[in-house]
Design a protein around this motif. Structure first.
Motif, PDB file in Angstrom:
ATOM      1  N   UNK A   5       9.369  18.720  13.564  1.00  0.00           N
ATOM      2  CA  UNK A   5       8.279  17.759  14.479  1.00  0.00           C
ATOM      3  C   UNK A   5       7.193  17.213  13.855  1.00  0.00           C
ATOM      4  N   UNK A   6       6.445  18.028  13.019  1.00  0.00           N
ATOM      5  CA  UNK A   6       5.109  17.774  12.321  1.00  0.00           C
ATOM      6  C   UNK A   6       5.683  16.657  11.264  1.00  0.00           C
ATOM      7  N   UNK A   7       6.742  16.729  10.555  1.00  0.00           N
ATOM      8  CA  UNK A   7       7.054  15.736   9.630  1.00  0.00           C
ATOM      9  C   UNK A   7       7.269  14.392  10.091  1.00  0.00           C
ATOM     10  N   UNK A   8       7.912  14.498  11.270  1.00  0.00           N
ATOM     11  CA  UNK A   8       8.371  13.277  12.013  1.00  0.00           C
ATOM     12  C   UNK A   8       6.920  12.481  12.577  1.00  0.00           C
ATOM     13  N   UNK A   9       6.166  13.312  13.265  1.00  0.00           N
ATOM     14  CA  UNK A   9       4.783  12.986  13.825  1.00  0.00           C
ATOM     15  C   UNK A   9       4.149  12.377  12.540  1.00  0.00           C
ATOM     16  N   UNK A  10       4.082  12.523  11.441  1.00  0.00           N
ATOM     17  CA  UNK A  10       3.211  12.146  10.470  1.00  0.00           C
ATOM     18  C   UNK A  10       3.717  10.637  10.095  1.00  0.00           C
ATOM     19  N   UNK A  11       5.072  10.414  10.137  1.00  0.00           N
ATOM     20  CA  UNK A  11       5.478   9.234   9.936  1.00  0.00           C
ATOM     21  C   UNK A  11       4.978   8.380  11.088  1.00  0.00           C
TER      22      UNK A  11
ATOM     23  N   UNK B 247       0.849  -1.253  -0.091  1.00  0.00           N
ATOM     24  CA  UNK B 247       0.004  -0.026   0.084  1.00  0.00           C
ATOM     25  C   UNK B 247       0.912   1.382   0.185  1.00  0.00           C
ATOM     26  N   UNK B 248       0.678   1.978  -0.722  1.00  0.00           N
ATOM     27  CA  UNK B 248       1.441   3.310  -0.918  1.00  0.00           C
ATOM     28  C   UNK B 248       0.612   4.584  -0.135  1.00  0.00           C
ATOM     29  N   UNK B 249       1.500   5.079   0.605  1.00  0.00           N
ATOM     30  CA  UNK B 249       0.963   6.164   1.846  1.00  0.00           C
ATOM     31  C   UNK B 249       1.880   7.313   1.527  1.00  0.00           C
ATOM     32  N   UNK B 250       1.319   8.580   1.535  1.00  0.00           N
ATOM     33  CA  UNK B 250       1.762   9.833   1.495  1.00  0.00           C
ATOM     34  C   UNK B 250       1.654  10.534   2.792  1.00  0.00           C
ATOM     35  N   UNK B 251       2.923  11.193   3.427  1.00  0.00           N
ATOM     36  CA  UNK B 251       2.978  11.701   4.678  1.00  0.00           C
ATOM     37  C   UNK B 251       3.229  13.230   4.407  1.00  0.00           C
ATOM     38  N   UNK B 252       2.930  14.126   5.391  1.00  0.00           N
ATOM     39  CA  UNK B 252       3.050  15.315   5.364  1.00  0.00           C
ATOM     40  C   UNK B 252       3.144  16.096   6.558  1.00  0.00           C
TER      41      UNK B 252
ATOM     42  N   UNK C 145      -0.465  14.602   8.801  1.00  0.00           N
ATOM     43  CA  UNK C 145      -1.598  13.827   7.853  1.00  0.00           C
ATOM     44  C   UNK C 145      -0.871  12.978   7.091  1.00  0.00           C
ATOM     45  N   UNK C 146      -1.666  11.936   6.665  1.00  0.00           N
ATOM     46  CA  UNK C 146      -1.369  10.951   5.505  1.00  0.00           C
ATOM     47  C   UNK C 146      -2.378  10.688   4.929  1.00  0.00           C
ATOM     48  N   UNK C 147      -2.321  10.199   3.629  1.00  0.00           N
ATOM     49  CA  UNK C 147      -3.386   9.808   2.770  1.00  0.00           C
ATOM     50  C   UNK C 147      -2.948   8.485   1.739  1.00  0.00           C
ATOM     51  N   UNK C 148      -3.565   7.562   1.348  1.00  0.00           N
ATOM     52  CA  UNK C 148      -3.219   6.462   0.891  1.00  0.00           C
ATOM     53  C   UNK C 148      -3.915   6.194  -0.764  1.00  0.00           C
ATOM     54  N   UNK C 149      -3.482   5.056  -1.405  1.00  0.00           N
ATOM     55  CA  UNK C 149      -4.083   4.985  -2.753  1.00  0.00           C
ATOM     56  C   UNK C 149      -5.339   4.064  -2.567  1.00  0.00           C
ATOM     57  N   UNK C 150      -5.603   3.947  -1.479  1.00  0.00           N
ATOM     58  CA  UNK C 150      -7.238   3.282  -1.139  1.00  0.00           C
ATOM     59  C   UNK C 150      -8.031   4.174  -0.668  1.00  0.00           C
TER      60      UNK C 150
END
Length: 561
Positions: free
Chosen positions: A324-330, A281-286, A302-307
């Motif tokens: 901090x926000x980038x690491x928290x998104x992961x 599953x491909x997930x994009x985070x930011x 936030x994150x969003x996926x191809x589903x």
């Protein structure tokens, strides 16, 4: 001054005299407040006792680091081994108390070694690393191995017999013996030791934690050996810190006994039967932050996926910034997809650097010299939790660098969701993240450390940050409400403590501001004489009004800055 050959009570008396001179005769500020760093409301002025502790730690840091054939190191190791035995009665001596379970008599050590040993015992020195390297596991001594059950007298004699045959380390259990083993007794002993080692976290066959796939991802850096596992300020299961560790420094004739060591086995991952999706599953985070790095910063991840699944939150519970926000998104993504095979797309260079060996190097080095309050980078607990989530996985995971604000629609969607999450009101409290025991080495490493770092380490673990005290909390609440009422701004004074000493104002006013923060706005010696009787130990101004920073700034004619 390192305090060599100075009795502890004499050193403390000298330190108290200096403390009184620095504080002033009528100061209400404790000396430990002065020891804390500037960013935490202190004056970065360690006491003689703290410096002595740091020098003692440096003594053993140099001992376990580098070439062990140096004359003074050989002499020190011999002194420690002569004072350490396998039982209270001194049945078998010559044990290394740093890497073997032993009873050590401090009165048998030379003065310099005895003082340093008392300090490391006081600070809970321990070599029982949760994640030892393969090299450290192989070189660990069989005799009184800290992760093995305490042997009875019969087994102890068998291990001694194996040592005489050239089988002294864990690696020798799995190699052909240098000399044939005579009788079934030694063979059964070897089998029992193999079973005991294999069931512990020090098994040489237990693989190190798996890591995300990718050509640039490095494995866990190897330690030089068991000495590289030594850490300080560990949990109460310390190897050399016994039940009477607090009395060891106070008494000159105390015999320290070792508590039984209960190894914490490495946890196992979840079953792969819970994986719902068979494909990756491909997930994009930011992550997004406004007023980046300031005390009024707001952030979301936030994150969003191809589903067509997504999530967005507003971050709280830490000093916020874009990193901090980038690491928290992961972290948020890994918590949502714990058992699935995923490919994470991120445009954060910081995150990719952490995944390409940065987190592992921080763990190897004891998480560096990270302060308790970081203003721009991710806090240490957040990074430790990210490392825990990466290890606690059954599904595959890989990372791909995404181009920020490019043509990737999914990455742009993640950016949009992060901005919405910043003001969405759905809270993700970073301070609630806790790492289960046994997954990560969280204690500071002793080897390869300079003296200034060890000094800050002692201060950080022995003093409470002034910004975390009740006095500072009252000051912070009072000024936050006042600024919010007058200027309609949210301001956390704790993020601006260090700047007090760099702003362009009179030095006397800087001191007044700092003392107000610590709830100790004293008036000085001249206000305690016969001329002014209304001072009331700094709680009242000579004019008769209650002493406060606002009263001083409004221009009281009786108070002289």
């Amino acid at each position: 001054m390192d305090g060599n050959r100075v009795p502890p009570h004499i050193l403390k008396r000298i330190s108290n005299r200096i403390m009184g001179f620095v504080q002033g005769k009528f100061s209400a500020i404790s000396y430990r407040t002065l020891e804390a760093p500037l960013a935490e409301g202190g004056l970065n002025n360690p006491s003689l006792v703290t410096r002595k502790y740091a020098v003692d730690l440096k003594f053993f840091s140099d001992l376990i680091t580098g070439d062990q054939t140096v004359s003074w190191k050989k002499w020190t190791w011999m002194d420690l081994k002569m004072a350490s035995s396998s039982s209270r009665a001194g049945t078998y001596g010559g044990l290394n108390p740093f890497i073997q379970r032993a009873y050590t008599m401090p009165t048998l050590l030379q003065d310099r070694v005895s003082q340093a040993f008392a300090t490391v015992r006081l600070f809970r020195l321990d070599m029982a690393s949760s994640v030892p390297s393969i090299a450290a596991r192989r070189q660990a001594q069989l005799l009184n191995h800290p992760a093995l059950p305490r042997p009875n007298s019969h087994t102890f004699r068998k291990i001694l017999a194996l040592k005489e045959l050239g089988m002294s380390t864990v690696a020798h259990l799995y190699l052909p013996p240098p000399r044939p083993l005579q009788g079934t007794g030694l063979k059964k002993t070897v089998a029992r030791l193999q079973e005991a080692v294999s069931s512990s976290s020090w098994s040489i066959f237990r693989p190190q934690y798996s890591w995300p796939s990718g050509p640039d991802v490095n494995g866990w850096p190897n330690m030089d050996g068991p000495l590289g596992c030594i850490r300080v300020f560990t949990l109460p299961k310390s190897l050399v810190a016994g039940r009477v560790q607090k009395d060891a420094y106070k008494k000159t004739r105390v015999r320290v006994y070792m508590e039984d060591y209960a190894p914490v086995d490495l946890p196992t991952g979840r079953s792969t039967e819970d994986v719902i999706y068979e494909r990756d599953i491909h997930v994009w985070t930011d992550g997004s932050a406004q007023d980046n790095g300031s005390s009024i910063c707001t952030a979301g991840s936030a994150w969003t996926s191809d589903l067509q699944l997504s999530d967005k939150v507003m971050l709280t519970g830490a000093v916020l910034s874009n990193n901090v926000a980038e690491v928290a998104a992961i972290v948020q993504c890994l918590m949502a997809w714990r058992d699935a095979h995923i490919t994470i797309h991120t445009d954060s260079t910081l995150v990719l650097g952490l995944l390409k060996g940065g987190l592992l190097a921080m763990e190897r080095d004891g998480w560096g010299d990270a302060p308790r309050h970081m203003s721009r980078g991710p806090s240490t607990p957040l990074l430790q939790y990210l490392l825990y989530l990466l290890r606690d996985r059954t599904g595959r995971i890989s990372f791909i660098k995404a181009k920020a604000h490019g043509d990737d629609l999914n990455n742009n969607m993640a950016d949009k969701l992060a901005n919405e999450g910043r003001i969405s009101g759905r809270v993700f409290d970073i301070s609630t993240l806790t790492v289960p025991q046994g997954w990560i080495d969280v204690a500071p490493v002793l080897c390869h450390q300079p003296l200034d770092y060890l000094t800050r380490l002692v201060v950080r673990n022995r003093t409470l940050a002034p910004t975390g005290t009740i006095k500072f909390g009252a000051f912070s609440d009072r000024w936050t409400v006042m600024i919010g009422t007058l200027f309609d701004k949210v301001l956390d004074p704790g993020n601006h403590v260090e700047r007090v000493w760099s702003i362009t104002i009179p030095e006397g006013l800087k001191e007044v501001l700092w003392k107000e923060m610590n709830g100790a706005l004293v008036l000085g010696h001249r206000y305690y004489g016969t001329r002014y009787k209304k001072s009331d130990m700094g709680r009242a101004c000579p004019c008769g009004q209650e002493m406060s920073l606002g009263h001083v700034l409004l221009g009281c004619t009786k108070y002289n800055i």
